[in-house]
Design an enzyme around this catalytic site. Structure first.
Site: not given
Ligand code: CO
Length: 137
Positions: A8, A55, A129
């Site tokens: 994402h 997101q 991430e």
């Molecule tokens: Co995230």
């Protein structure tokens, strides 16, 4: 054990409802899930975009990391998340290269996935991430 996909792209927003309405109206994207992640003090929503996601993050606390990001920068891209098959191996790979990590070990993020953040000073001024994607069934 390197990333195999972009899981994402996360965007910090002031008003999650308004943002979701915008993504539905302008692009026809539908909401997959929505939840409050207490540990990160955010309300987050996932939108499906092909095999990947956007997101959206709205802070529940102005002093949280996302809250401080918003007051410094306003709305905009917050981080890019890479899908990995084995997050322990991915963290080990980065540690061997002396990459500066926010999370030395995985923690639980939205959707119950194990995640870890890599410090933006490590590469391209961008917060990355790692998300360990576990397929059920
Ligand atoms: Co995230």
């Amino acid at each position: 054990m390197l990333p195999y996909n972009i899981h994402h792209v996360a965007i910090a927003v002031e008003d999650l409802d308004a943002a979701l309405e915008g993504f539905a109206d302008q692009y026809g994207f539908e909401v997959l899930s929505r939840e409050t992640v207490e540990e990160q003090k955010v309300e987050e929503a996932m939108i499906a975009v092909g095999g990947s996601h956007i997101q959206l993050l709205q802070p529940t606390d102005p002093m949280s990391p996302v809250g401080r990001f918003l007051s410094r920068n306003g709305e905009g891209m917050h981080h890019i998340a890479f899908a990995v098959a084995d997050i322990e191996a991915a963290l080990e790979h980065l540690k061997e290269r002396d990459v500066v990590l926010v999370d030395e070990s995985p923690r639980i993020g939205g959707g119950g996935h194990r995640i870890a953040f890599v410090h933006p000073k490590a590469l391209a001024g961008t917060l990355f991430e790692l998300v360990e994607v576990v397929h059920d069934g």
